[in-house]
Design an enzyme around this catalytic site. Structure first.
Site, PDB file in Angstrom:
ATOM      1  CD  GLU A 112       8.930   1.029   3.203  1.00 16.49           C
ATOM      2  OE1 GLU A 112       9.172   1.657   2.158  1.00 16.49           O
ATOM      3  OE2 GLU A 112       7.792   0.958   3.715  1.00 16.49           O
ATOM      4  NE  ARG A 116      10.259   4.085   1.201  1.00 12.09           N
ATOM      5  CZ  ARG A 116       9.580   4.974   1.915  1.00 12.09           C
ATOM      6  NH1 ARG A 116       9.945   6.240   1.914  1.00 12.09           N
ATOM      7  NH2 ARG A 116       8.538   4.606   2.633  1.00 12.09           N
ATOM      8  CG  ASP A 245      -0.498  -2.131  -0.043  1.00 13.31           C
ATOM      9  OD1 ASP A 245       0.323  -2.980   0.377  1.00 13.31           O
ATOM     10  OD2 ASP A 245      -0.321  -0.913   0.094  1.00 13.31           O
ATOM     11  CD  GLU A 380      -0.587   5.008  -2.038  1.00 11.93           C
ATOM     12  OE1 GLU A 380       0.527   4.507  -1.759  1.00 11.93           O
ATOM     13  OE2 GLU A 380      -1.011   6.069  -1.497  1.00 11.93           O
ATOM     14  CB  THR A 469       4.942  -0.943  -5.061  1.00 16.34           C
ATOM     15  OG1 THR A 469       3.728  -0.512  -4.428  1.00 16.34           O
ATOM     16  CG2 THR A 469       6.038  -1.166  -4.037  1.00 16.34           C
TER      17      THR A 469
END
Length: 482
Positions: A112, A116, A245, A380, A469
């Site tokens: 994360e 980010r 994913d 998404e 992502t």
């Protein structure tokens, strides 16, 4: 809802449909403007009640802390820059310069904080050329490196960025597959910018290990990997949703980032798409919607996370980069399904998880279990709409994005500032605000909506940038000399 003035403006726009192309441009410009308004309203709540903290709680007018690193602010930097919100950007930049410190005794999640914070700082550096963001990126990048000191070279999930120590979660010695294989774009780019190869070396090593591991099923990977043994665990369960994913997404995107030279990445990606087609694709009984289910020890489960709606965009991106045309055919079908996950809900917002009906019994394609009815303002589907519009120019994708934006404004907007995740997408009377605005609403969802409506096809051209992502654009590397 959108302001009365906007509703009136959009109503007036309808009178200009006969202008054809000009009407479409006016409509897109109006939609882009509405995204800016939405961002400003979200930012107002963050600035007033959560400034410098990780997440806004818009209903209680307070904040939540995850890492204590101003997560929403850092995740939103490039969005503000792209939307042309100069004043907001300068204020946020000033906070980064004077307040953002990584020398604190805090555990952060490697994945994360990479996607980010490191991703957000790197992309903002590329957009602005401001060294401040590169220096901060180097600081956080170097502090995340202890995660890779494991017996197997598969990184631990958690790092204490102040102490320089790392560990697995308390309950297991496993890391999730998506988390260890979706940090590569960022660390590789950090090596390229700093000329320090160790960042790229540690993440490339992970990909090499996963490439040759036993336990895959026609390119599909299990969800967990052990940091001691370096082997897959919980074998036999395959999903394109949570915990797996972005492994698939980053296979393709690393290959694109590196100038299409790394054959193992491409091979693994192509094999995985074939595995999806062979094992996970089905159609619903009522409307013949194509969806991606899950496999558990050879039993098929017609369950699809909203997270899987990254796939149409990724498949389209692959086709754009010369991969087989049937990838695009599948992208078109799955995009329709992701749209229906919104359109068939009473609020026009998708649930977190959908179950699809394989029989034509009651005429419904989508069932939603009570525990899965929440919407977290996820990006998404709008992410894939952006790719599909860029590659096809079909305006229906903009229309679908506009519908989603209106539903966000109708059911998740908090009047005093901010947007909230909701509990029940099937109940328009009481959607049940959850009092949390995730950083990705500003970092991803609104950025992709803005790019969907922008008529500037050179704005973050998909031939020049690859998005991580968390929707942070990083440059595609120049091809090495032949």
């Amino acid at each position: 809802m959108l302001s009365k003035a906007w509703q009136s403006f959009c109503f007036k726009l309808e009178h200009f449909q006969h202008l054809g192309q000009n009407y479409a441009q006016l409509k897109a410009a109006a939609a882009a403007h509405a995204v800016r308004d939405t961002f400003r309203h979200a930012w107002k709540g963050y600035k007033e009640h959560a400034w410098g903290h990780d997440e806004l709680k818009p209903v209680s007018k307070s904040y939540g802390e995850w890492f204590g690193l101003g997560l929403t602010l850092v995740d939103s930097l490039d969005t503000m820059y792209i939307l042309g919100l100069k004043e907001e950007f300068e204020e946020a930049k000033n906070w980064v310069e004077t307040q953002l410190s990584f020398s604190k005794n805090v555990d952060v999640n490697l994945f994360e904080s990479t996607i980010r914070i490191l991703g957000g700082l790197l992309s903002t550096y590329h957009l602005t050329g401001d060294q401040l963001f590169l220096e901060k990126a180097k600081d956080i990048g170097s502090r995340l490196m202890p995660a890779f000191k494991t017996p197997s070279k598969i990184p631990y999930s958690d790092v204490n960025i102040g102490k320089g120590t790392a560990h697995p979660p308390r309950w297991t010695s496993d890391s999730t597959l998506a988390e260890v294989t979706s940090i590569q774009l960022e660390f590789r780019e950090l090596s390229r910018l700093t000329q320090e190869p160790h960042y790229q070396e540690v993440v490339n090593e992970v990909m090499k290990l996963v490439h040759k591991l036993p336990g895959k099923h026609d390119g599909l990977v299990p969800m967990f990997i052990n940091t001691n043994s370096g082997q897959f665990t919980h074998k036999g369960v395959f999903t394109l949703g949570a915990r797996a994913d972005s492994y698939y997404e980053y296979l393709l995107k690393q290959w694109i980032q590196g100038g299409k030279t790394e054959d193992d990445l491409l091979e693994d990606y192509l094999q995985a798409v074939e595995g999806v087609k062979k094992h996970l694709l089905r159609q619903t009984g009522p409307s013949r919607l194509t969806f991606v289910g899950e496999l558990s020890h050879n039993r098929f489960n017609p369950k699809m996370d909203h997270l899987v709606c990254f796939l149409p965009g990724t498949l389209a991106l692959g086709a754009h980069n010369g991969l087989p045309g049937d990838h695009m055919d599948l992208a078109l079908q799955l995009m329709e399904t992701c749209h229906q996950m919104y359109a068939q809900m009473e609020t026009g917002l998708s649930p977190e998880i959908a179950h699809f009906n394989l029989q034509a019994r009651d005429g419904r394609d989508v069932d939603v279990k009570p525990a899965d009815r929440h919407n977290l303002l996820r990006p998404e589907t709008v992410e894939s709409l952006f790719y599909m519009y860029r590659f096809t120019k079909d305006t229906k994708y903009r229309d679908w994005g506009w519908d989603i934006l209106q539903s966000f404004n109708k059911y998740t907007k908090v009047s005093s500032g901010g947007y909230t995740s909701i509990n029940n997408v099937r109940d328009p009377v009481n959607p049940g605000p959850r009092d949390k605005m995730e950083s990705f609403f500003l970092g991803e969802t609104l950025k992709y909506l803005y790019l969907l409506f922008s008529d500037d096809m050179e704005l973050l051209s998909l031939d020049k940038y690859v998005f991580n992502t968390e929707a942070h654009p990083l440059p595609i590397w120049p091809s090495p000399p032949k």
